[in-house]
Design a protein around this motif. Structure first.
Motif, PDB file in Angstrom:
ATOM      1  N   ASP A  55      32.737  44.494  35.560  1.00  0.00           N
ATOM      2  CA  ASP A  55      33.000  45.597  36.486  1.00  0.00           C
ATOM      3  C   ASP A  55      32.441  45.353  37.882  1.00  0.00           C
ATOM      4  O   ASP A  55      32.513  46.236  38.746  1.00  0.00           O
ATOM      5  CB  ASP A  55      32.449  46.911  35.926  1.00  0.00           C
ATOM      6  CG  ASP A  55      30.926  46.934  35.836  1.00  0.00           C
ATOM      7  OD1 ASP A  55      30.280  45.913  36.181  1.00  0.00           O
ATOM      8  OD2 ASP A  55      30.370  47.969  35.437  1.00  0.00           O
ATOM      9  N   GLY A  56      31.891  44.169  38.127  1.00  0.00           N
ATOM     10  CA  GLY A  56      31.345  43.858  39.441  1.00  0.00           C
ATOM     11  C   GLY A  56      29.948  44.383  39.665  1.00  0.00           C
ATOM     12  O   GLY A  56      29.386  44.199  40.755  1.00  0.00           O
ATOM     13  N   HIS A  57      29.368  45.020  38.661  1.00  0.00           N
ATOM     14  CA  HIS A  57      28.023  45.573  38.791  1.00  0.00           C
ATOM     15  C   HIS A  57      27.117  45.088  37.656  1.00  0.00           C
ATOM     16  O   HIS A  57      26.228  45.810  37.218  1.00  0.00           O
ATOM     17  CB  HIS A  57      28.076  47.108  38.791  1.00  0.00           C
ATOM     18  CG  HIS A  57      28.926  47.672  39.887  1.00  0.00           C
ATOM     19  ND1 HIS A  57      28.540  47.692  41.211  1.00  0.00           N
ATOM     20  CD2 HIS A  57      30.182  48.219  39.846  1.00  0.00           C
ATOM     21  CE1 HIS A  57      29.497  48.242  41.942  1.00  0.00           C
ATOM     22  NE2 HIS A  57      30.503  48.570  41.142  1.00  0.00           N
ATOM     23  N   GLY A  58      27.360  43.870  37.181  1.00  0.00           N
ATOM     24  CA  GLY A  58      26.518  43.307  36.142  1.00  0.00           C
ATOM     25  C   GLY A  58      26.789  43.852  34.762  1.00  0.00           C
ATOM     26  O   GLY A  58      25.917  43.764  33.889  1.00  0.00           O
ATOM     27  N   ARG A  59      27.990  44.371  34.529  1.00  0.00           N
ATOM     28  CA  ARG A  59      28.315  44.932  33.227  1.00  0.00           C
ATOM     29  C   ARG A  59      29.699  44.464  32.781  1.00  0.00           C
ATOM     30  O   ARG A  59      30.530  44.081  33.601  1.00  0.00           O
ATOM     31  CB  ARG A  59      28.296  46.466  33.264  1.00  0.00           C
ATOM     32  CG  ARG A  59      26.920  47.067  33.504  1.00  0.00           C
ATOM     33  CD  ARG A  59      26.980  48.589  33.399  1.00  0.00           C
ATOM     34  NE  ARG A  59      27.869  49.170  34.391  1.00  0.00           N
ATOM     35  CZ  ARG A  59      27.479  49.595  35.590  1.00  0.00           C
ATOM     36  NH1 ARG A  59      26.206  49.482  35.942  1.00  0.00           N
ATOM     37  NH2 ARG A  59      28.340  50.133  36.442  1.00  0.00           N
ATOM     38  N   ASP A  84      25.714  45.495  29.315  1.00  0.00           N
ATOM     39  CA  ASP A  84      25.062  44.760  30.394  1.00  0.00           C
ATOM     40  C   ASP A  84      25.205  43.264  30.151  1.00  0.00           C
ATOM     41  O   ASP A  84      25.093  42.783  29.008  1.00  0.00           O
ATOM     42  CB  ASP A  84      23.576  45.121  30.480  1.00  0.00           C
ATOM     43  CG  ASP A  84      23.365  46.555  30.950  1.00  0.00           C
ATOM     44  OD1 ASP A  84      24.275  47.096  31.613  1.00  0.00           O
ATOM     45  OD2 ASP A  84      22.297  47.121  30.648  1.00  0.00           O
ATOM     46  N   THR A 134      30.309  49.978  27.272  1.00  0.00           N
ATOM     47  CA  THR A 134      29.802  49.228  28.419  1.00  0.00           C
ATOM     48  C   THR A 134      28.629  48.378  27.965  1.00  0.00           C
ATOM     49  O   THR A 134      27.745  48.861  27.245  1.00  0.00           O
ATOM     50  CB  THR A 134      29.352  50.184  29.534  1.00  0.00           C
ATOM     51  OG1 THR A 134      30.451  51.012  29.906  1.00  0.00           O
ATOM     52  CG2 THR A 134      28.891  49.404  30.754  1.00  0.00           C
TER      53      THR A 134
END
Length: 578
Positions: free
Chosen positions: A219-223, A244, A242
């Motif tokens: 998702d572009g946020h480390g997940r 990490d 979701t």
């Protein structure tokens, strides 16, 4: 004499399923027959053993009902010792050996002497079966009398087992090739991420013995985030939606390490990732595979495959999972690129569509634009409403030839020129169109377009419409009582063909409460339907929805004639007169 096996094994040392079912198999019966001839025994079997029992796809010489049923319980299986130890197992007299003396195979099947060799799937690249590869079956020879097995006889048995293993390996390879071919064919038509996910789920479920799949995207946020939970087991907890990237779970590890992670059982997974359930409890399943989806070195996602039962052949099929990951990664990358193009096209489309004027006197005006169901989802159709300096209202609806972003860009130029000419020239439909005819070649704009320009005139006797039509489908006038008229006249050429083409004007009175509908050919052109048939369907829809407000009327018109299968973009403009 007993060879290799040294201790009793529990059913827990066996897999949950077998590679083949309990049905006679012509090729494996042939291997069993060769076994009887090569070793001089009355009975030979190709067996596969699980915790639920033993199946016999290859069998020669068994007493009934076993020869027909091709299945025995574990109490009748000496082959289980080959499977659990992974080695050749042979006894001279099963009645005298402590490991086998209690087996019901002795009284029921007539087993006295027994020799069995493991079947392992060979590596597709080398054609050789590794010593540590999972045992998927056993080729065994059985005699009803005591027999001392010679080293040469056991070597022959192992050679036959190697040939049988190669046969099984070819079958698995052919099945997996069918899977990949079917998946490749199916993914050709997958145009969105959701369609890719659904296609992989459908094909893997049907071809891999009930496997379910989940597609995780960064998702572009480390997940990592599942595209949909619909393809996951019902008991999957929301906590797994979701993940990490640094989580101690196999899907995240596959993404970090850029390598597939394969687990034959849930126990193997928990042993490799003992902290996996610090995130949430794992659903109860069997085998699982976590495949990083790479385009060159770029991670585009992770594909998770999970089976309800264990799958001991998972490692032997590693090349299949790599190919499956490549196919899915390529399809996913195409879908993402298409989504990006569609997003850019939609931004352009929104910028090109006009904002209808807030005030058009007593007239109600509504417009609609529906993109085609294709990649760019934009084209050359447009609508416009121009309110001149003296308050005169002019309606414009047009379609630039072409079905791509270039057509949309050309449309923007044509629309801008025509809008200026309409505003400047006043309530005359032909004048602005003639100016446009001359301006296009003079300004170097290579465009062909159909269009309708219609000026609304209000006099002491009510409203009238003065219009000109440049090769466009005829507008429809809907009367309050449901009657419809097509506004037809002398056909004029498309704009952009001849700079000085003659243009004709037509006038029609507009009864109180009537509705004028202008549309592009995307509304009426569909495969298997004539233009005349499309226009008649427009009239039928308008008659059926005449008493609704304009928004409902246009929405119904689009739903009935276009739905979600539009082959061309479509613009609509509707005006209701007081």
């Amino acid at each position: 004499m007993r060879t290799e096996a040294t201790a009793e094994q529990t059913p827990e040392g066996l897999g949950a399923t077998t590679l083949l079912p309990a049905h006679p198999d012509v090729d494996l019966d042939r291997f069993a027959r060769l076994g009887t001839l090569a070793l001089g025994v009355p009975v030979a079997l190709v067996s596969m053993v699980s915790r639920d029992g033993q199946v016999l796809p290859g069998a020669v010489g068994l007493p009934e009902p076993w020869q027909t049923d091709r299945r025995t319980p574990l109490t009748h299986s000496l082959c289980r010792h080959v499977v659990t130890t992974g080695a050749v197992f042979a006894v001279e007299d099963a009645r005298l050996d402590p490991l086998t003396a209690d087996s019901l195979a002795i009284p029921d099947l007539g087993v006295v002497a027994y020799a069995g060799a493991p079947l392992r799937l060979p590596d597709p690249g080398t054609g050789l079966a590794a010593a540590g590869a999972p045992v998927v079956g056993v080729l065994c020879a059985i005699d009803g009398a005591p027999r001392r097995w010679t080293r040469e006889q056991l070597s022959v048995l192992e050679d036959l087992a190697a040939a049988c293993s190669a046969e099984l390996g070819l079958r698995v390879l052919e099945e997996r090739n069918r899977l990949l071919l079917r998946l490749g064919d199916a993914l050709v038509g997958a145009r969105t991420v959701e369609e890719v996910s659904a296609t992989v789920a459908r094909v893997t479920s049907s071809e891999l013995g009930g496997a379910w799949s989940g597609l995780l995207l960064p998702d572009g946020h480390g997940r990592l985030r599942f595209t949909t939970m619909a393809t996951l087991p019902p008991e999957t907890l929301p906590a797994w939606q979701t993940i990490d990237l640094d989580a101690p779970v196999p899907s995240a590890a596959a993404a970090r390490e850029r390598r597939p992670l394969l687990f034959a059982s849930i126990g193997d997974l928990r042993a490799a990732y003992p902290l996996v359930e610090t995130k949430a409890l794992m659903p109860d399943f069997g085998a699982s595979a976590y495949l990083p989806l790479l385009v060159q070195d770029r991670l585009v996602g992770v594909l998770c495959l999970v089976w309800a039962s264990e799958r001991q052949t998972l490692e032997a099929e590693a090349d299949v999972w790599s190919a499956l990951a490549r196919f899915t990664a390529q399809a996913l990358d195409r879908a993402m690129l298409d989504a990006e193009r569609r997003s850019r096209a939609q931004v352009l489309q929104q910028s090109l569509l006009p904002r209808l004027p807030e005030s058009t006197g007593r007239l109600q005006v509504r417009g609609r634009y529906v993109p085609a169901t294709r990649e760019e989802q934009i084209g050359g159709d447009w609508y416009d409403v121009v309110v001149g300096p003296q308050g005169a209202v002019t309606l414009v609806l047009g379609d630039v030839v072409g079905h791509d972003m270039a057509a949309a860009a050309t449309m923007a130029q044509v629309r801008g020129l025509l809008r200026a000419f309409v505003w400047d020239r006043g309530p005359s439909p032909t004048g602005p169109v003639q100016r446009l005819d001359r301006a296009l070649p003079g300004l170097g704009v290579d465009a062909l377009a159909t269009l309708v320009v219609a000026c609304v005139e209000e006099g002491p006797d009510g409203f009238a419409l003065r219009w000109t039509n440049a090769g466009h489908p005829p507008p429809v006038l809907l009367h309050p009582d449901g009657r419809t008229d097509l506004l037809v006249g002398v056909p004029d050429l498309l704009v952009g063909l001849v700079p000085d083409a003659p243009r004709h004007e037509h006038v029609v009175p507009l009864p109180p409460g009537s509705t004028l509908v202008l549309y592009t050919d995307g509304l009426i052109e569909q495969r298997g339907r004539s233009l005349a048939g499309g226009i008649e369907r427009v009239r039928e829809s308008l008659r059926g929805n005449r008493s609704t407000d304009l928004d409902v009327l246009l929405d119904a018109l689009l739903e009935e004639l276009v739905g979600n299968r539009g082959e061309d973009d479509c613009a609509l403009l509707a005006v209701r007169f007081p």
